[in-house]
Design an enzyme around this catalytic site. Structure first.
Site, short mmCIF file in Angstrom:
data_model
loop_
_atom_site.label_atom_id
_atom_site.label_comp_id
_atom_site.label_asym_id
_atom_site.label_seq_id
_atom_site.Cartn_x
_atom_site.Cartn_y
_atom_site.Cartn_z
N LYS A 249 26.96 0.88 39.36
CA LYS A 249 26.02 -0.07 38.77
C LYS A 249 25.05 0.66 37.85
O LYS A 249 24.71 1.81 38.09
CB LYS A 249 25.18 -0.72 39.88
CG LYS A 249 25.90 -1.74 40.72
CD LYS A 249 24.93 -2.31 41.75
CE LYS A 249 25.63 -3.25 42.72
NZ LYS A 249 26.09 -4.50 42.11
N ARG A 323 33.30 -8.70 49.48
CA ARG A 323 34.40 -9.58 49.88
C ARG A 323 35.50 -8.81 50.61
O ARG A 323 36.22 -9.37 51.42
CB ARG A 323 34.94 -10.32 48.64
CG ARG A 323 35.51 -9.42 47.60
CD ARG A 323 35.66 -10.12 46.25
NE ARG A 323 34.37 -10.29 45.56
CZ ARG A 323 34.23 -10.88 44.40
NH1 ARG A 323 35.28 -11.39 43.77
NH2 ARG A 323 33.04 -11.00 43.83
N1 BES Z 1 25.87 -6.93 46.10
C1 BES Z 1 26.39 -7.39 44.86
C2 BES Z 1 25.90 -8.79 44.50
C3 BES Z 1 24.41 -8.93 44.23
C4 BES Z 1 23.95 -8.88 42.93
C5 BES Z 1 23.53 -9.18 45.24
C6 BES Z 1 22.60 -9.03 42.69
C7 BES Z 1 22.19 -9.33 45.01
C8 BES Z 1 21.73 -9.26 43.72
C9 BES Z 1 27.91 -7.44 44.90
O1 BES Z 1 28.51 -6.50 45.71
C10 BES Z 1 28.40 -7.20 43.52
O2 BES Z 1 28.21 -6.11 43.03
N2 BES Z 1 29.03 -8.20 42.94
C11 BES Z 1 29.55 -8.10 41.62
C12 BES Z 1 30.95 -8.66 41.66
C13 BES Z 1 31.76 -8.43 40.41
C14 BES Z 1 32.05 -6.96 40.23
C15 BES Z 1 33.03 -9.22 40.49
C16 BES Z 1 28.68 -8.93 40.70
O3 BES Z 1 28.21 -9.99 41.11
O4 BES Z 1 28.43 -8.49 39.59
MN MN Z 2 28.85 -4.66 44.68
#
Ligand code: BES
Ligand code: MN
Ligand code: ZN
Length: 467
Positions: A249, A323
């Site tokens: 990230k 997931r």
């Molecule tokens: N933990 C994150 C989702 C999240 C984002 C929670 C902001 C709280 C605040 C999750 O694991 C994630 O990174 N999701 C990605 C999924 C994508 C790569 C398909 C996302 O939402 O960008």
């Molecule tokens: Mn994630």
């Protein structure tokens, strides 16, 4: 803080007496009526306050007039918010004893009053070397003592969850979550280590955790009673830190990712108090806890994982890790023979984009379960909003080389994640609650300060208690 139920709050010796004012109406307090309303034209708009001293002419040192807005628009959610406002005001003034004299509220306010007071009293200052002791110590109110007690317990569970989710990832590790779970009295708790998870075939969960120095832990807590009316499993996403893994990230998105175990914190909060309620339902609390980190041992884009139910998953993005962990947790829960499975997860940024920080997204395979949860949330002071779980969303998760990919198109990401999870749900009523937006606030919102909110705790506990 202690809530003391009394017959007449206005006769209590206190630092502040809080009286309510509906817009355009009088209060029960003569001083407030004369000085705030008549002389100063205080209107009583929702959330507005007016403070006046009593100069030794009353048992309380000050009167705080609390505006409740238009009477016809008033509801228990507004009450909770208003009480929180009064408590925050009292904290600013370093008042220790606060009495509330409420009149003209035409519903039992005991529960939401108590919730508002405790939610407002919360702060996370354990790592401050200088702590301000501005907690209100005693609150006096005329209320139903049983409902106050019930709400006190729910509030304590919320505080528990907020503390855990606010705790930095360096301390709130998978092992720490497991230790906390193990310490709950009156529950049967089983912690599975990495080898045991391997034996159970949890290839998706273990892949996520393999890049970290921290050992993954699979946590199963069980509360039972004689002749349970229903068996429910609650699953919380337990990513103790989500760096994104090799698909790392950007710094700004990673900043709050200690909160990626908020689902787990909710489940632990619920399980921390459930014995004290002794509900007539069996409740299983399940957490697949690990960290998502980049390293030479990390799982990689293109890897193909096999989940507990034998389905194969091509890793499209290592940041869609929640997931994967939930997939194995769902398989495990479905094998318990429960009636309902409810998972809570900070799962997608897409859900946050759709609903902001005010509402969690909910999806499920059973309309009644989803609607009951939405309804319970409403009464508990939370907002759940249904998102679709149409099979079309699976289109972008189709893989050339495995049964599915863990991510696909950007659009509709919350529903795509829901449809992914559904592939691991078998023969059970299931609801999925995406708390990505509601679990952690970057600034104060209503009765909640910035940081962890304890999302899901109030609703799940009320849902369990109402069975
Ligand atoms: N933990 C994150 C989702 C999240 C984002 C929670 C902001 C709280 C605040 C999750 O694991 C994630 O990174 N999701 C990605 C999924 C994508 C790569 C398909 C996302 O939402 O960008
Ligand atoms: Mn994630
Ligand atoms: Zn995550």
């Amino acid at each position: 803080m202690e809530i003391k139920v009394v017959e007449n709050a206005a006769s209590v010796e206190a630092d502040i007496l809080v009286v309510n004012q509906f817009e355009g109406e009088k209060t029960t307090n003569d001083l407030a009526n004369k000085y705030a309303i008549e002389e100063d034209n205080f209107k009583g708009k929702f959330g507005e306050t007016y403070l006046l001293p009593t100069y030794g002419n009353a048992p309380y040192r000050k009167v705080l007039v609390l505006g409740l807005g238009k009477k016809e628009e008033f509801c228990s959610n507004k009450l909770r918010e208003a009480v929180a406002k009064a408590i925050k005001k009292a904290m600013q003034m370093e008042a220790k004893k606060v009495a509330f004299s409420f009149e003209g509220i035409n519903f039992d306010y005991s529960e939401q009053f108590t919730m508002g007071a405790f939610i407002a009293d919360y702060k996370f200052d354990k790592y401050k070397s200088e702590k301000k002791n501005n907690h209100v110590e005693e609150v006096y109110v005329q209320a139903n003592p049983d409902l106050v007690k019930k709400a006190e317990k729910i509030a304590a569970a919320m505080t528990f969850a907020r503390n855990l989710a606010n705790e930095p990832a360096q301390f709130a590790t998978p092992t720490e979550l497991a230790n906390i779970a193990q310490d709950f009295a009156g529950l049967e708790t089983k912690i599975y280590d990495k080898e045991e998870c391997e034996k159970m075939g949890m290839g998706a969960f273990l892949a996520v955790g393999q890049g970290s120095e921290q050992e993954p832990k699979f946590i199963h807590m069980k509360y039972t009673c004689d002749n349970p009316k229903k068996r429910i499993a609650i699953i919380g996403k337990g990513i103790c830190f989500d760096s994104g893994g090799l698909d790392i990230k950007p710094a700004s998105s990673m900043l709050t990712m200690k909160d990626d175990m908020s689902g787990a914190a909710c489940v632990l909060g619920v399980m921390s108090i459930i014995r004290e309620f002794n509900p007539q339902v069996e409740v299983h609390g399940i957490i697949a806890a690990c960290e998502n980190m980049p390293s030479g041992k990390s799982y990689k884009p293109g890897d193909i994982l096999t989940a507990k139910n034998g389905k194969t998953i091509e890793v499209d993005n290592t940041d869609a890790e929640g997931r994967l962990t939930l997939a194995d947790a769902l398989c495990y829960a479905c094998e318990l023979g429960v009636d309902e499975v409810i998972d809570l997860a900070t799962l997608t940024g897409a859900c946050m984009v759709a609903l902001g920080s005010h509402a969690a997204g909910i999806m499920g395979n059973d309309e009644t379960l989803v609607h009951n949860l939405i309804d319970t949330a409403k009464r508990s002071g939370e907002k759940f909003w249904e998102l679709p779980l149409w099979e079309e969303y699976f289109d972008s998760l189709k893989s050339e080389v495995a049964d599915m990919k863990n991510s696909g198109a950007r659009w509709g990401g919350a529903s795509a994640a829901g449809v992914f999870l559904q592939k691991f749900v078998k023969d059970v009523k299931w609801a999925h609650i995406d708390i990505a937006g509601t679990a952690f606030l970057d600034k104060a919102q209503k009765e909640l300060i910035a940081g962890a909110t304890g999302a899901g705790v109030r609703t799940l506990l009320n849902y369990i208690l109402e069975q």
